[in-house]
Design an enzyme around this catalytic site. Structure first.
Site, short mmCIF file in Angstrom:
data_model
loop_
_atom_site.label_atom_id
_atom_site.label_comp_id
_atom_site.label_asym_id
_atom_site.label_seq_id
_atom_site.Cartn_x
_atom_site.Cartn_y
_atom_site.Cartn_z
N VAL A 11 0.85 -1.21 0.00
CA VAL A 11 0.00 0.00 0.00
C VAL A 11 0.88 1.25 0.00
CG1 VAL A 11 -1.69 1.36 1.32
CG2 VAL A 11 -1.98 -1.10 1.12
N LYS A 35 14.72 -3.46 2.54
CA LYS A 35 13.65 -2.94 1.67
C LYS A 35 14.06 -1.58 1.11
CE LYS A 35 9.38 -4.61 3.74
NZ LYS A 35 8.24 -4.24 4.57
N THR A 121 -5.37 -0.08 7.55
CA THR A 121 -6.69 -0.48 8.04
C THR A 121 -6.61 -0.62 9.55
OG1 THR A 121 -7.07 -1.62 5.97
CG2 THR A 121 -8.47 -2.27 7.83
N ASN A 208 -14.69 -4.33 3.29
CA ASN A 208 -14.05 -5.64 3.15
C ASN A 208 -14.95 -6.75 3.69
OD1 ASN A 208 -11.86 -4.63 1.86
ND2 ASN A 208 -10.37 -5.08 3.46
N LEU A 250 -18.83 -12.56 -6.97
CA LEU A 250 -19.75 -13.70 -6.91
C LEU A 250 -19.11 -14.91 -7.57
CD1 LEU A 250 -23.29 -12.18 -7.63
CD2 LEU A 250 -22.32 -12.88 -5.44
N CYS A 260 -5.82 -9.27 3.72
CA CYS A 260 -6.86 -8.31 4.12
C CYS A 260 -8.15 -8.95 4.62
CB CYS A 260 -7.15 -7.37 2.96
SG CYS A 260 -5.66 -6.58 2.34
N LYS A 263 -8.01 -11.22 7.86
CA LYS A 263 -7.63 -10.43 9.04
C LYS A 263 -8.72 -9.41 9.40
CE LYS A 263 -4.78 -6.75 7.80
NZ LYS A 263 -5.43 -5.51 8.11
C1 UGA Z 1 -9.05 -6.57 -0.83
C2 UGA Z 1 -10.13 -5.59 -1.33
O1 UGA Z 1 -10.70 -6.09 -2.56
C3 UGA Z 1 -9.54 -4.20 -1.58
O2 UGA Z 1 -10.58 -3.30 -1.95
C4 UGA Z 1 -8.88 -3.72 -0.29
O3 UGA Z 1 -8.27 -2.44 -0.45
C5 UGA Z 1 -7.80 -4.72 0.13
O4 UGA Z 1 -8.43 -6.01 0.33
C6 UGA Z 1 -7.20 -4.24 1.43
O5 UGA Z 1 -7.89 -4.21 2.45
O6 UGA Z 1 -6.03 -3.78 1.41
P1 UGA Z 1 -7.10 -8.00 -1.97
O7 UGA Z 1 -6.93 -8.65 -0.64
O8 UGA Z 1 -5.91 -7.52 -2.71
O9 UGA Z 1 -8.09 -6.73 -1.86
O10 UGA Z 1 -7.79 -9.08 -2.91
P2 UGA Z 1 -9.21 -9.33 -3.62
O11 UGA Z 1 -9.07 -9.14 -5.07
O12 UGA Z 1 -10.30 -8.59 -2.96
O13 UGA Z 1 -9.39 -10.91 -3.35
C7 UGA Z 1 -9.41 -11.43 -2.02
C8 UGA Z 1 -9.67 -12.91 -2.04
O14 UGA Z 1 -11.02 -13.19 -2.42
C9 UGA Z 1 -8.80 -13.73 -3.01
O15 UGA Z 1 -8.34 -14.88 -2.35
C10 UGA Z 1 -9.74 -14.08 -4.15
O16 UGA Z 1 -9.38 -15.26 -4.78
C11 UGA Z 1 -11.06 -14.20 -3.40
N1 UGA Z 1 -12.25 -13.97 -4.27
C12 UGA Z 1 -12.47 -12.76 -4.82
C13 UGA Z 1 -13.16 -15.00 -4.45
O17 UGA Z 1 -12.99 -16.13 -3.94
N2 UGA Z 1 -14.27 -14.76 -5.22
C14 UGA Z 1 -14.52 -13.56 -5.79
O18 UGA Z 1 -15.56 -13.42 -6.46
C15 UGA Z 1 -13.58 -12.53 -5.58
#
Ligand code: UGA
Length: 430
Positions: A11, A35, A121, A208, A250, A260, A263
């Site tokens: 981030v 880093k 967060t 989230n 979905l 994210c 947690k």
């Molecule tokens: C998530 C949120 O989408 C962001 O908006 C937020 O800023 C971020 O957390 C954060 O709090 O920093 P991220 O963890 O990068 O982002 O990943 P996502 O794309 O949201 O996916 C999360 C998990 O859900 C993955 O394991 C993905 O495979 C799963 N997922 C996602 C599903 O199983 N089904 C879906 O339809 C979408």
């Protein structure tokens, strides 16, 4: 504007590069010298599409630099963003020690008025608490204005999300803070919402939590679809066309992982419990997600009750495609169960290198998917990297011993795969 960002995780690094790209002078501060040394050489230490290029070009233009020296960094900057991690403690609560460390640095070295903006967060009330910590560590009267500006970017599309945010939420009780932040974001086309500090904190958790709820909801409906022999893909499509519901998030499968959702859901549950307001929906969301890997492995065990000495190949280790992040990745929950059953596990992932711990547990990593499937009895897909859809599936079938394919992300075309002679099962009869 001159901006300091404390915490060079994905981030902080992305936000820093984007602020620099937008014409600000940005310094990134972190206590991790390795880093900082890498970043100063223009090298990104994690996988994030497009970010490497932006990072190098902004360093070359002198808009972006990195340091481990908190004193000079804090003294030189009047706008400070905090983007440190807030990982989960054993009890589900967020670990705020990095926020406290950042507050200590600011308190100790603040020489004049500062605006401190929390982007991490953080649980309800943390921004106010942080302000108190800054004053506790401070040895002069210079005032501090604080604000909460949650970040909504996703790993794998972080750059695009940071350049084109859906909304900018500015939570603060300080009018000076809001004026400065509105100025900082004045060129953004996204709607700007100003709220109280606590509302901004809750917006992030509730967003989230809601997205996690969509995922667990569709996964629970997928279990029902398995029972009645209906495709969850059809059901999700039919639901998603209603704009009040919306198609994103979905996608039924193995459930959510990453740094994210798991947690944040646990932290929100824990905070709500301690405030005497338990959240029952989110409790079930967490339970469905926790049990989804076993649900998947049980499908496998219905065709192979004895996995001992079977060669099982698993595609995908990262918690989602386009990242090398394996934090809370469900792939490892599946691998653990396979290893416990005595299976010989071979894995492939385009970006992740398996740690020695897993190799010691007997898991073998292959860098070529066609090598990974050689003589495999079963193939399991755990992460929907798009390149898996583009594999030569005739060749995969020829190389395998068995023909069992379990698609934990419903990413392949069932009918086409079955025509090649595979036994195929997704989640939710997909
Ligand atoms: C998530 C949120 O989408 C962001 O908006 C937020 O800023 C971020 O957390 C954060 O709090 O920093 P991220 O963890 O990068 O982002 O990943 P996502 O794309 O949201 O996916 C999360 C998990 O859900 C993955 O394991 C993905 O495979 C799963 N997922 C996602 C599903 O199983 N089904 C879906 O339809 C979408």
């Amino acid at each position: 504007m001159k901006i300091l960002i404390i915490g060079m995780g994905y981030v902080g690094t992305t936000t820093g590069a984007v602020f620099a790209h937008q014409g600000h002078k940005v310094t990134g501060l972190d206590i991790d010298q390795m880093k900082i040394a890498l970043l100063n050489k223009g090298k990104l230490y994690f996988h994030e599409p497009g970010l490497q290029e932006m990072l190098s070009s902004q360093i070359k233009k002198n808009n972006l630099s990195f340091t481990c020296d908190p004193e000079t960094a804090v003294k030189d900057h009047d706008i400070i963003f905090i983007t440190v991690g807030t990982p989960s403690l054993e009890n589900g609560k967020a670990d705020l020690s990095y926020i406290r460390q950042a507050a200590e640095m600011i308190g100790r070295y603040k020489n004049k008025e500062k605006l401190v903006v929390v982007k991490s967060t953080v649980p309800i009330g943390t921004t106010d608490e942080m302000e108190k910590w800054i004053y506790e560590y401070s040895n002069n009267e210079a005032s501090v204005h604080t604000a909460m500006n949650p970040e909504f970017l996703r790993e794998g599309s972080a750059l695009n999300d940071a350049l084109h945010p859906s909304r900018i939420v500015l939570g603060s009780e300080s009018s000076e803070a809001l004026v400065k932040l509105k100025e900082l974001y004045k060129n953004s086309t996204a709607p700007i919402l100003t709220t109280s500090t606590k509302a901004a904190e809750i917006i992030k958790y509730a967003s989230n939590g809601f997205l996690a709820t969509k995922i667990s909801f569709i996964n629970e409906i997928a279990r029902l679809c398995d029972t009645v022999g209906v495709s969850i893909k059809d059901v999700a499509e039919g639901m998603g066309l209603d704009e009040r519901i919306g198609a994103p998030f979905l996608q039924a499968g193995l459930g959510y992982g990453g740094s994210c959702f798991p947690k944040d859901v646990k932290e929100l549950l824990s905070t709500a419990d301690s405030l005497g307001n338990p959240l029952s929906i989110l409790r079930e969301v967490e339970k469905i997600n926790r049990t989804q890997p076993s649900y998947f492995v049980n499908k496998v065990k219905r065709t192979h009750p004895l996995l001992k000495d079977k060669k099982v190949t698993l595609f995908g280790l990262s918690f989602k495609p386009h990242t090398d992040d394996i934090r809370e990745s469900v792939s490892f929950a599946v691998i653990n169960q396979l290893v416990a059953e005595g299976a010989k596990v071979y894995v492939h992932d385009p970006a992740v290198t398996l740690s020695t711990d897993w190799i010691r547990k007997g898991v073998t990593q292959c860098w070529d998917p066609y090598v990974a499937v050689k003589e495999a009895d079963l193939l399991l897909i755990c992460t929907d990297w798009p390149q898996y859809a583009d594999l030569n599936w005739v060749k995969v079938k020829e190389r395998m011993n068995g023909s069992y394919l379990f698609d934990g992300r419903n990413m392949l075309d069932k009918e086409k795969i079955k025509q090649l002679g595979f036994y195929y099962e997704g989640i939710g009869n997909a």
